[in-house]
Design a protein around this motif. Sequence first.
Motif, short mmCIF file in Angstrom:
data_model
loop_
_atom_site.label_atom_id
_atom_site.label_comp_id
_atom_site.label_asym_id
_atom_site.label_seq_id
_atom_site.Cartn_x
_atom_site.Cartn_y
_atom_site.Cartn_z
N LEU A 16 0.06 3.03 -9.18
CA LEU A 16 -1.33 2.86 -8.77
C LEU A 16 -2.00 1.74 -9.55
O LEU A 16 -2.79 0.96 -8.99
CB LEU A 16 -2.09 4.17 -8.96
CG LEU A 16 -3.53 4.22 -8.43
CD1 LEU A 16 -3.56 3.97 -6.92
CD2 LEU A 16 -4.17 5.56 -8.76
N MET B 149 -0.16 2.79 -3.29
CA MET B 149 -1.22 3.75 -2.97
C MET B 149 -0.64 5.08 -2.48
O MET B 149 -0.87 6.12 -3.09
CB MET B 149 -2.17 3.18 -1.90
CG MET B 149 -3.29 4.14 -1.51
SD MET B 149 -4.35 3.52 -0.18
CE MET B 149 -3.25 3.63 1.24
N ALA C 200 -4.08 -1.00 4.44
CA ALA C 200 -4.36 0.34 3.91
C ALA C 200 -4.63 1.31 5.05
O ALA C 200 -4.19 2.47 5.02
CB ALA C 200 -5.54 0.29 2.95
N TYR D 92 -1.04 -1.51 -8.05
CA TYR D 92 -1.76 -1.75 -6.79
C TYR D 92 -3.20 -2.19 -7.06
O TYR D 92 -3.71 -3.13 -6.42
CB TYR D 92 -1.75 -0.48 -5.95
CG TYR D 92 -2.37 -0.64 -4.59
CD1 TYR D 92 -1.89 -1.58 -3.68
CD2 TYR D 92 -3.44 0.17 -4.19
CE1 TYR D 92 -2.45 -1.72 -2.42
CE2 TYR D 92 -4.00 0.04 -2.93
CZ TYR D 92 -3.51 -0.91 -2.05
OH TYR D 92 -4.07 -1.04 -0.80
N VAL D 93 -3.86 -1.53 -8.00
CA VAL D 93 -5.23 -1.90 -8.36
C VAL D 93 -5.28 -3.32 -8.92
O VAL D 93 -6.18 -4.10 -8.60
CB VAL D 93 -5.82 -0.90 -9.37
CG1 VAL D 93 -7.15 -1.39 -9.92
CG2 VAL D 93 -5.99 0.47 -8.72
N ALA E 130 0.83 -1.22 0.00
CA ALA E 130 0.00 0.00 0.00
C ALA E 130 0.86 1.26 0.00
O ALA E 130 0.51 2.26 -0.63
CB ALA E 130 -0.94 0.00 1.21
N LEU F 219 -0.28 8.20 -5.00
CA LEU F 219 -1.13 9.38 -4.81
C LEU F 219 -0.29 10.63 -4.57
O LEU F 219 -0.66 11.73 -4.98
CB LEU F 219 -2.08 9.15 -3.64
CG LEU F 219 -3.15 8.07 -3.87
CD1 LEU F 219 -4.00 7.88 -2.61
CD2 LEU F 219 -4.03 8.42 -5.06
#
Length: 315
Positions: free
Chosen positions: A300, A83, A211, A303-304, A79, A87
């Motif tokens: 990202l 993530m 997360a 991660y998805v 994460a 981000l």
Amino acid sequence: MLTALSACVVGLALLVWSADRFVAGAAGLALRLGMTPMTIGLTLVAFGTSAPEILVSATAALTGSSDLAIGNALGSNIANIGMVLALTLLARPILITADTRHQDLPVYLLVALLAGLFLLDGHLSRQDGILLLAAMALIGTLMWTFRKARPEAAEVEVPEHGSTAARDWLLFISGLVVLLGSARMLVWGAVELALGLGVSETVIGLTLVAAGTSLPELAASVAAALRGHADLAIGNIVGSNVMNLLAVLPVPALLAPGVIDPALLVRDYPAMLALSVLLLVLVLAAGRATLGRLAGLLLLSGYVAYLALLAAQSL
């Protein structure tokens, strides 16, 4: 189910809130005892961002949920890169420093490979936990020596510590008490949620808990980026990942040694390593330039894709 979900949400919120209070109080007391801001930054503040993972893993291990504890350690690293860093990059590009290319990332990858060696036999023993902690002490000593030689690299923001000793003690004690209670609440909610959804505790640890306990890193990194200090974000994330492997992963090994979920070896550890290698490739490709939004989208996306794989295997 609703009670378990509420316990997770409230537990996570209290965990993040209390970690901040605990570190602020500890920093204030440490300053009063004569510790330097650099020392506090490299110890208490560094511990503070990993405190949620450590407390959750300890609570999970002591309540017989070691897979949740191990999943939390690996999942937090996934994460943090896929993530938190992604981000942060979407918020603002990060200028890659020589320290990041030549020191921080190589050290993290070596630590990741070392952790993989301990997981390879499908069993975490107390000896494994002790060796991981010894590695943390060795690496910490080397980094401490390096930073003392270069004081400008050791500038770490120390939380405000209040104006009175009474306030410092109040922050410290209340933060610690709420940390312990919220960790217990989160683990209970996560276990009950796993039972209710019919998925393994490992998956809950890798997703919801991981997360959630990465929220301090997310808040710190995005805030740093928006304030024009985006270069601090990648160091914060890499440092947190090293702590997760050398300080969080030993917790279930020491408190509840035993066999680990095979999925952690064939799915989750490789996913963590793949994202880590991808980050290194992106950093090397960037050279002395900035790591931008395209890199953030790639991380990202990885991660998805990992979350999609977890979801598909849980159906």
